[in-house]
Each structure stands twice: as structure tokens, then as C-alpha cells.
Design an enzyme around this catalytic site. Structure first.
Site, mmCIF file in Angstrom:
data_model
loop_
_atom_site.group_PDB
_atom_site.id
_atom_site.type_symbol
_atom_site.label_atom_id
_atom_site.label_comp_id
_atom_site.label_asym_id
_atom_site.label_seq_id
_atom_site.Cartn_x
_atom_site.Cartn_y
_atom_site.Cartn_z
ATOM 1 N N THR A 141 -44.273 -23.805 -7.669
ATOM 2 C CA THR A 141 -43.399 -22.467 -7.558
ATOM 3 C C THR A 141 -43.631 -21.225 -7.214
ATOM 4 O O THR A 141 -43.949 -20.160 -6.891
ATOM 5 C CB THR A 141 -43.320 -22.252 -9.165
ATOM 6 O OG1 THR A 141 -41.708 -22.671 -9.718
ATOM 7 C CG2 THR A 141 -42.675 -20.991 -9.522
ATOM 8 N N THR A 187 -39.221 30.647 -2.910
ATOM 9 C CA THR A 187 -40.148 29.782 -3.606
ATOM 10 C C THR A 187 -40.073 29.826 -4.996
ATOM 11 O O THR A 187 -39.896 31.151 -5.036
ATOM 12 C CB THR A 187 -41.825 30.375 -2.656
ATOM 13 O OG1 THR A 187 -42.150 31.611 -2.917
ATOM 14 C CG2 THR A 187 -41.496 29.509 -1.098
ATOM 15 N N SER A 318 -13.743 18.386 -13.709
ATOM 16 C CA SER A 318 -13.441 18.303 -15.063
ATOM 17 C C SER A 318 -12.924 18.028 -15.436
ATOM 18 O O SER A 318 -10.891 18.401 -14.785
ATOM 19 C CB SER A 318 -13.759 20.478 -15.624
ATOM 20 O OG SER A 318 -13.917 20.505 -16.412
#
Length: 466
Positions: A141, A187, A318
Site C-alpha cells: 500500500t 484603496t 429574499s
């Protein structure tokens, strides 16, 4: 229901005659019920396991350690599985104890029983062809499973690279479509200086496109496999020529440029390539999440937010507020990102948990990597087709934001100085006038100068003359 009796180290067990797996797979089914996600959920892993077994059978036959009729039956069975047969028989949970032994034995047993049928024997008649002695010959394995994992991840990377490229191209197309739309850059969520909406989307495209190459780099690391190392990398129970033959055959079957690991003992416990790949996936996910955050902000409103772009309406937003439409596609992508980040942490912890010559936590690593790649692939496709391609620009809103912005005062700094520009911006902000109106009122510059200096187009690229 007809049954068959199989036995192993721990005793006997009755299995339905119609299943293709055997007793060790059944024990794993009984023991591990963690995720509910079987091996078959990832066909690329099933195919990779079959390829490893086919390559091993070929090499064993070549060196004379496996009878030709057995080797040919095993390879034929593996080819059927590579082509898509019996994937539903790979039933073991992806997360398991034993460092992947249950996955390896699931493959060994299914292939053995399919090979038996090709030889004319009933399932479970392992005296004619055995899962361990024949299908798993010259393997453990600990080398077969990691090799299959490396291969399966390369297979999974192919559609992900395609999905990233398609999303990048869609963003680039939007960049070209929006190239003439001037808007305010920001920014720290505050007004900065003008840019175009096209530049913004082009930036998104370049940002994501970089990771196509990084994913390719990660796959190159996965080409080094430890097949032939068996239990701990010493190659016990293999013929001296077996490793080179097996890896070469696996490369030919898979179409991947696989090479033997340079040091099999090291490779048997090293998880470095998996960790690197996980980091690349997290890096890409973070970029994707940031872009979706931006899309949600830019589309916020529609009347009381930024409202500079309009996302496609894909469903009502909604159950109580009529007319509301939410940015559900970017939201779903963001949630995908969080899951990938969580998976990266799991991979990191599992990789660190290795002890001595083996990492027993590798199943968790494989599960999280394959899951992340699939989720990111689907998320990219969803974002591209159900969001990016249908985005529309709100030209009027973009222009309005530029007109009333204080940030454009930056363009006046070379001409009136930073101190006067700061004072002018504050005065315009407090008086509620535009920057142009305030500058004219103070007589700092004349109308022609202001028109030239405050033209948004003049702020989109370097232009200052000495």
C-alpha cells in the site's frame, strides 16, 4: 440472495455473490463511515489505481515473477476499469485508518475478481488468482497508494487548468468590453484615483491566469513516484529490474512523464509535493475569493451601494423582500474558498503527522486535495457562465462617482503642491462642492488648466511632463 464465503487474517465473512470486492473491503466498509464519500466519487483515483496495478502486472510478467495468463487477465481487468467499468465497486470511504490499505485492497479485490471472471472462474476463487499474491505482487500500500494519488491529482488538475483558463478569458473579454468606462479606483474602501472598469477586470484576469503555471509546476513534482519501494522504500519482495519497468509502463499507460523517486526511503514518507499542491490551490482560492468580494462590493445596491456593475439575476433573493436579488454566485464561490482553506490546514496537519518511514494520514491528504480541485473546478465554471459572462456596467454611476470624487485632487499635486491640494480637498469635502468648483473659487488654477488636469482620461496612465 446467493453468497460466497471469504476468509482473511481475522476470520471468515459471508459476502453477496454479486459484489466484485472481497472480505477486506467489506471490513473497511464496516469500520469506516466518516465522510460518506467513497473512492468512486473520484473516478480519477479509480483509474489511477487500475493503472498502477496494470503497470505492476506488466513488470512482474516481464521479470518472470507472474505467470503470463495471470498478468494478462489482470491487465485486461485493469483496462476495463480504466475505461469506466465497475467504478461503483470502489466503495471504501476516502478517510480511513491504515495509510490507504483499505483503498489498495478494494482495488486488489475488484481487479482480482474481474480477472478471475476473464479466466472463467467464479468470484472469490482466489486459489486461481489472488488479490495479494498476484494483483498486489511486488507492491505495498505504501508505494501503490501514493503513486495512484500522485497520478490521480494530475488527472484532476487537467479540468481545473481548463476551468481557470476559461474564467481568465471571460474576465479578459469583460476587460475589453469595459475599456472605455472611467471609474474611481479605491484603496482601503476610500476614493483613490480614476481607472477604467476595463483595467479592473483585466487585473482580475491576469491575477488568476498566473496560477495556471503554478498548477503545472505542482504537477511536475507529482511526476516523481515511489512505486517499487514497497513497504518502506527498500524494495523488499521486488525483482531488481521491477521498479524501472513498472514506472516506465505506468508512464506509458497514463501519458504522464513519471519517473522513479531518486531515494525511495525518503519518498515513502515525504508529503512535500502534496503540501506544495495544497498551497497552490489555497493561493488560487484566495485570489478567487478576493475577486468575488470585489464583485459583491462593486454590484452593491442597486441604488444605495456602489452600483458600478450589475450582476446577472439568477434567482430571487429574499423570501420576504420583493424584488431583492442577491449576489449568490460570488457568495457560493466565497464559501468554496473557505472550504479549500480549511482543507489546506488539514493537509498541513496531516503531512506534519508522519512518523518514521510512513505517513499514515495520507488518506486525509488525498481526500482534501481531490475535493479542493473538484470544488474549485466547479466554482470557476459556475462563476464564469452564471456571473462573469453576464455582467453589465452601470456607466452613469461610474461617471457620477468620478465627478464627485475628492480623490482626483491627486492630479493637482505636481502643480499646486501637496499641502494646498490637501487643504483644497478638505474644503471641497466640507462645503459639498466639487473639487473643480472649489479650485476655481480659490483662484488656484484657471478653468482651462483644471479641465486639462482633472480630465479622467489624463489620469489613467503615466503622462507627467517635466
Amino acid at each position: 440472495m446467493t453468497t460466497r464465503l471469504e476468509h482473511d487474517l481475522l476470520g471468515e465473512m459471508t459476502l453477496p455473490q454479486d459484489v466484485w470486492y472481497g472480505i477486506q473491503t467489506q471490513r473497511a466498509l464496516d469500520n469506516f463511515r466518516i465522510t460518506g464519500v467513497p473512492i468512486s466519487h473520484f473516478p480519477e483515483l479509480v483509474r489511477a489505481l487500475a493503472m498502477v496495478k496494470a503497470a505492476a502486472a506488466h513488470a512482474n510478467q516481464a521479470v518472470g515473477t507472474l505467470e503470463p495468463h495471470k498478468a494478462e487477465a489482470i491487465q485486461a481487468a485493469c483496462q476495463d476499469i480504466i475505461d469506466g467499468a465497475l467504478h461503483d465497486q470502489f466503495v471504501v470511504d476516502l478517510i480511513q485508518g491504515g495509510a490507504g490499505t483499505s483503498t489498495n485492497m478494494n482495488a486488489n479485490e475488484v481487479i482480482a475478481n474481474l480477472a478471475l471472471s476473464k479466466l472463467g472462474h467464479p468470484r472469490g476463487e482466489y486459489r486461481h488468482l489472488h488479490p495479494n499474491d498476484d494483483v498486489n505482487r511486488a507492491q505495498s500500500t505504501n508505494d501503490a497508494y501514493p503513486t495512484a494519488a500522485c497520478l490521480s491529482l494530475q488527472f484532476a488538475a487537467e479540468p481545473l487548468r481548463d476551468a481557470i483558463a476559461a474564467l481568465r478569458d471571460a474576465l479578459q473579454d469583460k476587460g475589453a468590453e469595459f475599456t472605455d468606462i472611467v471609474k474611481m479606483g479605491r484603496t482601503q474602501l476610500q476614493d483613490a484615483v480614476p481607472m477604467t472598469l476595463g483595467q479592473e477586470f483585466e487585473g482580475f484576469a491576469v491575477n488568476l491566469g498566473e496560477d495556471i503555471d503554478r498548477l503545472h509546476d505542482a504537477c511536475r513534482l507529482l511526476c516523481e513516484v515511489n512505486l517499487g519501494g514497497t513497504a518502506i522504500g527498500t524494495g523488499i519482495n521486488t525483482h531488481p529490474r521491477y521498479q524501472a519497468l513498472a514506472v516506465a509502463r505506468l508512464a506509458a499507460i497514463s501519458g504522464k512523464p513519471l519517473v522513479p523517486a531518486s531515494h525511495l526511503v525518503e519518498a515513502s514518507s515525504d508529503m512535500g509535493a502534496f503540501v506544495y499542491l495544497s498551497g497552490i490551490l489555497k493561493r488560487f482560492a484566495l485570489k478567487l475569493g478576493k475577486i468575488c468580494n470585489d464583485l459583491r462590493l462593486l454590484s452593491s445596491g442597486p441604488r444605495t451601494g456602489l452600483g458600478e456593475i450589475v450582476l446577472p439575476a439568477v434567482q430571487p433573493g429574499s423570501s420576504i423582500m420583493p424584488g431583492k436579488v442577491n449576489p449568490v454566485i460570488p457568495e457560493a464561490v466565497n464559501q468554496t474558498v473557505y472550504q479549500v482553506i480549511a482543507g489546506d490546514l488539514a493537509v498541513t496537519l496531516a503531512a506534519e503527522a508522519g512518523q518514521l518511514q510512513l505517513n499514515a494520514m495520507e488518506p486525509l491528504i488525498v481526500y482534501n486535495l481531490l475535493n479542493a480541485m473538484r470544488m474549485l473546478c466547479e466554482a470557476c465554471h459556475m462563476l464564469q457562465t452564471r456571473c462573469i459572462e453576464g455582467i453589465q456596467a452601470n456607466r452613469d454611476q461610474c461617471a457620477r462617482h468620478v465627478e464627485v470624487s475628492i480623490g482626483i485632487v491627486t492630479a493637482l499635486v505636481p502643480h499646486i503642491g501637496y499641502a494646498d491640494a490637501s487643504r483644497l480637498a478638505r474644503a471641497a469635502l466640507h462645503s459639498g462642492t466639487t473639487l473643480r468648483e472649489q479650485a476655481l473659487a480659490e483662484g488656484l488654477l484657471d478653468a482651462a488648466q483644471l479641465d486639462r488636469l482633472l480630465s479622467p482620461q489624463s489620469m489613467l496612465a503615466p503622462h507627467l511632463e517635466p
